[in-house]
Design an enzyme around this catalytic site. Structure first.
Site, mmCIF file in Angstrom:
data_model
loop_
_atom_site.group_PDB
_atom_site.id
_atom_site.type_symbol
_atom_site.label_atom_id
_atom_site.label_comp_id
_atom_site.label_asym_id
_atom_site.label_seq_id
_atom_site.Cartn_x
_atom_site.Cartn_y
_atom_site.Cartn_z
ATOM 1 N N HIS A 178 3.655 11.620 3.304
ATOM 2 C CA HIS A 178 4.004 10.624 2.031
ATOM 3 C C HIS A 178 4.387 11.588 0.814
ATOM 4 C CE1 HIS A 178 3.279 6.926 -0.192
ATOM 5 N NE2 HIS A 178 2.510 7.452 -1.049
ATOM 6 N N SER A 186 6.410 5.388 -3.824
ATOM 7 C CA SER A 186 5.165 4.787 -3.171
ATOM 8 C C SER A 186 4.959 3.747 -4.242
ATOM 9 C CB SER A 186 3.847 5.908 -3.546
ATOM 10 O OG SER A 186 2.792 5.636 -2.758
ATOM 11 N N LYS A 230 7.197 0.559 -5.015
ATOM 12 C CA LYS A 230 7.040 -0.969 -5.045
ATOM 13 C C LYS A 230 7.860 -1.348 -6.510
ATOM 14 C CE LYS A 230 2.271 -0.194 -3.620
ATOM 15 N NZ LYS A 230 2.099 0.165 -2.260
ATOM 16 N N TRP A 241 0.117 5.113 6.742
ATOM 17 C CA TRP A 241 -0.360 3.854 5.679
ATOM 18 C C TRP A 241 0.574 3.136 5.051
ATOM 19 C CZ3 TRP A 241 -4.962 1.940 4.872
ATOM 20 C CH2 TRP A 241 -5.391 1.592 3.618
HETATM 21 C C1 GTR Z 1 -2.178 4.636 -2.301
HETATM 22 C C2 GTR Z 1 -1.779 3.145 -1.967
HETATM 23 C C3 GTR Z 1 -0.649 2.993 -1.643
HETATM 24 C C4 GTR Z 1 0.516 3.685 -2.541
HETATM 25 C C5 GTR Z 1 0.113 5.036 -2.689
HETATM 26 C C6 GTR Z 1 0.654 5.956 -3.767
HETATM 27 O O1 GTR Z 1 -3.573 4.944 -2.424
HETATM 28 O O2 GTR Z 1 -2.646 2.546 -0.944
HETATM 29 O O3 GTR Z 1 -0.152 1.540 -1.757
HETATM 30 O O4 GTR Z 1 0.990 3.163 -3.550
HETATM 31 O O5 GTR Z 1 -1.162 5.275 -3.244
HETATM 32 O O6 GTR Z 1 1.119 5.358 -4.810
HETATM 33 O O7 GTR Z 1 0.929 7.073 -3.783
#
Ligand code: GTR
Length: 399
Positions: free
Chosen positions: A378, A236, A240, A327
């Site tokens: 996720h 996540s 990045k 997302w």
């Molecule tokens: C979310 C965010 C994502 C992702 C995620 C995470 O809230 O919108 O970009 O980075 O968190 O890090 O689990």
């Protein structure tokens, strides 16, 4: 014809200074005739774009960085060796946790990645030093959630496969909230009189990625570690981070993005799931200030996130998505890996070729770009790790 193209390209470079980038390199900057042009002209421009417009540059004033082993021991019934290394950046301190197979012979390849909530959450090993900046248990005096993230860090599975695990807590480098860049490592980099990063200087993701390169500096000095076989990995926001670290630092031999989404592997121009505007609004500290220009204005991006993946070429890269993770836009993550493939091909490496998404739980990519869409939400779990181990086995050891 090829010569004519090259000539036109060279002329356009010579006359390019006042031209917008798309005129300099054509509408698709990755549609490049030769490897040399990619290396000499286009790659530096793509790098410069991500540095000054997306993640921000590392400032030139840099503090001293030092490392000290603070402890060693055995974990997991003696099967795993634990080593903890204190990394000092200016006056900030971060703890690096290293797990190696205890019976290793020779230097160990490792997976390096940041963790979300503290080193002590990554396993049930009671000896892990509690990360100083980590959130504490709800009641004062209770053990702060040791092992809460074990499902994300299958240490036994990874070490049994012959790999080490190296991790550090993101909050030791820069706590993940917008405080005007006063609480993490950023102030150590300010020029005289500077109180926050300039518009083209790094945010939190840039600082996290930089710190992964500093950990790599340490790994190069650790006699038990095969620093030529370090795979940088992240989930996540930390995915990045691993992509940006891997793009900038060629010492990372494999780069892995797990559900990295917007600002990671996903294409921003699709505007599907999380958008640039949403990410800049909700996490104003992640990117550089210049990135705000692209909120609700994705078409103005000179190149989309496939450029980030292309910067990693020709090193092997793996992009993973999860089927319920709308997302993060799984299809956008797949497509950026696909669209980075022409640059891999310039190096004679195979990327991805199918324009359509693979089925759930069906990893693809027998070349230098791997991809899977895991069933579920996720997260990063043993299924994802099993694919990363398989990918590393193939690229590191040809098996
Ligand atoms: C979310 C965010 C994502 C992702 C995620 C995470 O809230 O919108 O970009 O980075 O968190 O890090 O689990």
């Amino acid at each position: 014809m090829k010569h004519l193209l090259t000539l036109a390209f060279a002329v356009s470079i010579l006359t390019a200074s006042a031209q917008p980038l798309e005129q300099k390199f054509g509408a698709d900057p990755l549609n490049i005739p030769t490897k040399r042009e990619w290396q000499k002209r286009v790659r530096p421009a793509v790098m410069e774009f991500f540095q000054s417009e997306v993640y921000g540059k590392v400032p030139p004033t840099q503090p001293a960085v030092a490392f000290r082993i603070i402890g060693e021991g055995k974990a997991f019934d003696g099967k795993v060796l634990r080593r903890e290394v204190e990394m000092t950046i200016g006056t900030s301190k971060a703890l690096i946790l290293i797990y190696l197979p205890a019976n290793h012979k020779g230097k160990v390849p490792v997976f390096l990645g940041m963790n979300f909530k503290g080193n002590h959450q990554t396993s049930l090993d009671p000896e892990i030093t509690i990360s100083a900046h980590a959130p504490r248990g709800k009641e004062l005096g209770t053990d702060p959630e040791r092992g809460a993230a074990v499902s994300r860090w299958p240490v036994e599975m990874i070490t049994e496969a012959g790999y080490g695990v190296v991790t550090l807590y993101r909050g030791d480098i820069d706590p993940d909230f917008d405080d005007g860049f006063q609480n993490g490592i950023h102030p150590h980099f300010y020029a005289e009189g500077q109180t926050k990063p300039y518009a083209d200087e790094w945010g939190t993701i840039g600082a996290w990625a930089w710190s992964l390169s500093r950990v790599m500096d340490y790994l190069e000095s650790d006699k038990d570690i095969d620093h030529k076989r370090v795979a940088v990995v992240g989930h996540s926001r930390l995915g990045k981070t691993s992509l940006w670290a891997g793009a900038q630092d060629k010492r990372f031999a494999i780069v892995i993005s797990n559900d990295s989404g917007c600002g990671g592997a996903a294409l921003s121009m699709r505007k599907y799931g999380e958008t640039v505007a949403a990410i800049n609004r909700n996490f104003p500290h992640w990117f550089c200030d210049n990135y705000n220009k692209y909120s609700n204005n994705e078409e103005a991006l000179w190149i989309d996130q496939q450029g980030l993946i292309a910067l990693i070429a020709p090193r092997p890269v793996y992009v993973a998505s999860a089927s319920l993770d709308d997302w993060a836009d799984p299809e956008g993550e797949y497509l950026s890996a696909l669209h980075a493939s022409p640059v891999y091909e310039l190096y004679g490496k195979k990327g991805l070729s199918s324009p359509t998404m693979p089925a759930i739980n069906t990893p693809v990519g027998e070349g230098h770009i791997g991809y899977h869409l895991r069933e579920g939400r996720h997260d990063i779990n043993a299924y994802d790790w099993a694919q990363y181990i398989r990918f590393a086995n193939r690229h590191f050891f040809g098996k």
